[in-house]
Scaffold this motif. Structure first.
Motif, PDB file in Angstrom:
ATOM      1  N   ASN A   1      -8.308   1.805   4.336  1.00 19.54           N
ATOM      2  CA  ASN A   1      -8.181   1.026   3.106  1.00 19.54           C
ATOM      3  C   ASN A   1      -8.800   1.722   1.894  1.00 19.54           C
ATOM      4  O   ASN A   1      -9.289   1.071   0.975  1.00 19.54           O
ATOM      5  CB  ASN A   1      -8.822  -0.361   3.272  1.00 19.54           C
ATOM      6  N   SER A   2      -8.764   3.036   1.899  1.00 19.84           N
ATOM      7  CA  SER A   2      -9.339   3.783   0.792  1.00 19.84           C
ATOM      8  C   SER A   2      -8.457   3.665  -0.458  1.00 19.84           C
ATOM      9  O   SER A   2      -7.236   3.827  -0.377  1.00 19.84           O
ATOM     10  CB  SER A   2      -9.496   5.258   1.147  1.00 19.84           C
ATOM     11  N   PRO A   3      -9.039   3.404  -1.612  1.00 22.06           N
ATOM     12  CA  PRO A   3      -8.240   3.314  -2.844  1.00 22.06           C
ATOM     13  C   PRO A   3      -7.649   4.646  -3.266  1.00 22.06           C
ATOM     14  O   PRO A   3      -6.749   4.687  -4.113  1.00 22.06           O
ATOM     15  CB  PRO A   3      -9.250   2.803  -3.875  1.00 22.06           C
ATOM     16  N   SER A   4      -8.138   5.728  -2.688  1.00 17.96           N
ATOM     17  CA  SER A   4      -7.637   7.048  -3.082  1.00 17.96           C
ATOM     18  C   SER A   4      -6.452   7.506  -2.238  1.00 17.96           C
ATOM     19  O   SER A   4      -5.913   8.580  -2.456  1.00 17.96           O
ATOM     20  CB  SER A   4      -8.768   8.080  -2.970  1.00 17.96           C
ATOM     21  N   ARG A   5      -6.026   6.669  -1.282  1.00 21.42           N
ATOM     22  CA  ARG A   5      -4.880   7.049  -0.449  1.00 21.42           C
ATOM     23  C   ARG A   5      -3.618   7.165  -1.285  1.00 21.42           C
ATOM     24  O   ARG A   5      -3.352   6.344  -2.171  1.00 21.42           O
ATOM     25  CB  ARG A   5      -4.669   6.013   0.651  1.00 21.42           C
ATOM     26  N   LYS A   6      -2.818   8.161  -0.980  1.00 22.72           N
ATOM     27  CA  LYS A   6      -1.574   8.351  -1.712  1.00 22.72           C
ATOM     28  C   LYS A   6      -0.543   7.303  -1.273  1.00 22.72           C
ATOM     29  O   LYS A   6      -0.474   6.941  -0.098  1.00 22.72           O
ATOM     30  CB  LYS A   6      -1.010   9.752  -1.466  1.00 22.72           C
ATOM     31  N   GLN A   7       0.275   6.874  -2.181  1.00 26.46           N
ATOM     32  CA  GLN A   7       1.275   5.855  -1.889  1.00 26.46           C
ATOM     33  C   GLN A   7       2.239   6.315  -0.811  1.00 26.46           C
ATOM     34  O   GLN A   7       2.657   5.543   0.052  1.00 26.46           O
ATOM     35  CB  GLN A   7       2.058   5.502  -3.159  1.00 26.46           C
ATOM     36  N   GLY A   8       2.560   7.593  -0.802  1.00 24.17           N
ATOM     37  CA  GLY A   8       3.506   8.105   0.188  1.00 24.17           C
ATOM     38  C   GLY A   8       2.992   7.951   1.601  1.00 24.17           C
ATOM     39  O   GLY A   8       3.742   7.667   2.525  1.00 24.17           O
ATOM     40  N   THR A   9       1.676   8.149   1.801  1.00 24.91           N
ATOM     41  CA  THR A   9       1.102   8.009   3.132  1.00 24.91           C
ATOM     42  C   THR A   9       1.162   6.566   3.583  1.00 24.91           C
ATOM     43  O   THR A   9       1.475   6.258   4.732  1.00 24.91           O
ATOM     44  CB  THR A   9      -0.357   8.502   3.133  1.00 24.91           C
ATOM     45  N   ASN A  10       0.857   5.625   2.670  1.00 22.76           N
ATOM     46  CA  ASN A  10       0.893   4.214   3.015  1.00 22.76           C
ATOM     47  C   ASN A  10       2.310   3.782   3.380  1.00 22.76           C
ATOM     48  O   ASN A  10       2.520   2.986   4.294  1.00 22.76           O
ATOM     49  CB  ASN A  10       0.370   3.372   1.856  1.00 22.76           C
ATOM     50  N   GLU A  11       3.304   4.307   2.669  1.00 20.47           N
ATOM     51  CA  GLU A  11       4.698   3.970   2.979  1.00 20.47           C
ATOM     52  C   GLU A  11       5.073   4.471   4.361  1.00 20.47           C
ATOM     53  O   GLU A  11       5.794   3.813   5.114  1.00 20.47           O
ATOM     54  CB  GLU A  11       5.619   4.564   1.924  1.00 20.47           C
ATOM     55  N   LYS A  12       4.558   5.631   4.735  1.00 19.12           N
ATOM     56  CA  LYS A  12       4.856   6.173   6.057  1.00 19.12           C
ATOM     57  C   LYS A  12       4.304   5.277   7.144  1.00 19.12           C
ATOM     58  O   LYS A  12       4.955   5.011   8.166  1.00 19.12           O
ATOM     59  CB  LYS A  12       4.254   7.583   6.181  1.00 19.12           C
TER      60      LYS A  12
END
Length: 204
Positions: free
Chosen positions: A190-201
């Motif tokens: 749940n890191s705020p610095s995670r890239k959106q692309g990784t979360n979509e994956k």
């Protein structure tokens, strides 16, 4: 019970959990309380928590704590070290006689959480340690959790169930090839610095 170096089959995991929230005490205590630790020896002090017992149950409890903490939605970090074959592990070994049923499987099966992780494997007193580490990386690649090598570690990513499956497989591989193995892990959820692309994956 007197053990010499590498003969103890007690597995262990010492870890610290860091929720990035003012409510950190509740997140930590809730994660520990929701995890069934009946089949591991457990001790929590002012710095860390230690689980010890059969490898199956140590990994089961470790994954459960991470999942219960991550499902809070707060940014959490877990740092820890797995170990087996430590020459100093000579006490509280009764948990080695537990059966193989993992107590947290049913309650955590439906929990979904990301588990970006950096891990480092240390096969102790093993001349071919780089060969064993390379085989562990191959396991991660085959299971689809490997991201890249980084300085002093390898990076994994994916659903927590998959990442923990990879870590346990790597640890078991090393344990089969040398007597004393340690493995450090560093998770973040749940890191705020995670890239959106990784979360979509992960959602796909």
């Amino acid at each position: 019970m007197n053990n010499v170096c590498g003969t103890s089959r007690i597995a262990g995991f010492r870890f610290s959990l860091y929720p990035m929230t003012d409510d950190f005490i509740n997140v930590i205590m809730s994660a520990l309380k929701e995890t069934d630790t009946s089949k591991v020896w457990q001790k929590t002090d002012h710095i860390s928590t230690c689980f010890r017992g059969k490898m199956d149950h140590v990994f089961d409890a470790a994954k459960a704590v991470y999942l219960h903490a991550a499902k809070s939605g707060k940014h959490i970090v877990m740092n820890g070290t797995f170990s087996i074959g430590c020459p100093g592990d000579t006490r509280d070994d009764s948990f080695l006689f537990e059966d193989d049923k993992r107590l947290n499987d049913e309650n955590t099966r439906e929990i979904r959480a990301e588990a970006p992780c950096q891990f480092a494997l240390y096969p102790m007193n093993e001349p071919d340690y780089m060969g064993i580490i390379s085989e562990a990386v191959d396991i991660a690649k085959a299971q689809g959790t490997f991201v890249q090598g980084v300085h002093y570690a390898s990076e994994l990513d994916g659903d927590a169930h998959d990442v923990f499956r990879t870590l346990e497989a790597a640890f078991r591989l090393a344990e089969e090839k040398t007597n004393h193995v340690t493995m450090t892990v560093n998770f973040s959820a749940n890191s705020p610095s995670r890239k959106q692309g990784t979360n979509e994956k992960l959602e796909g």
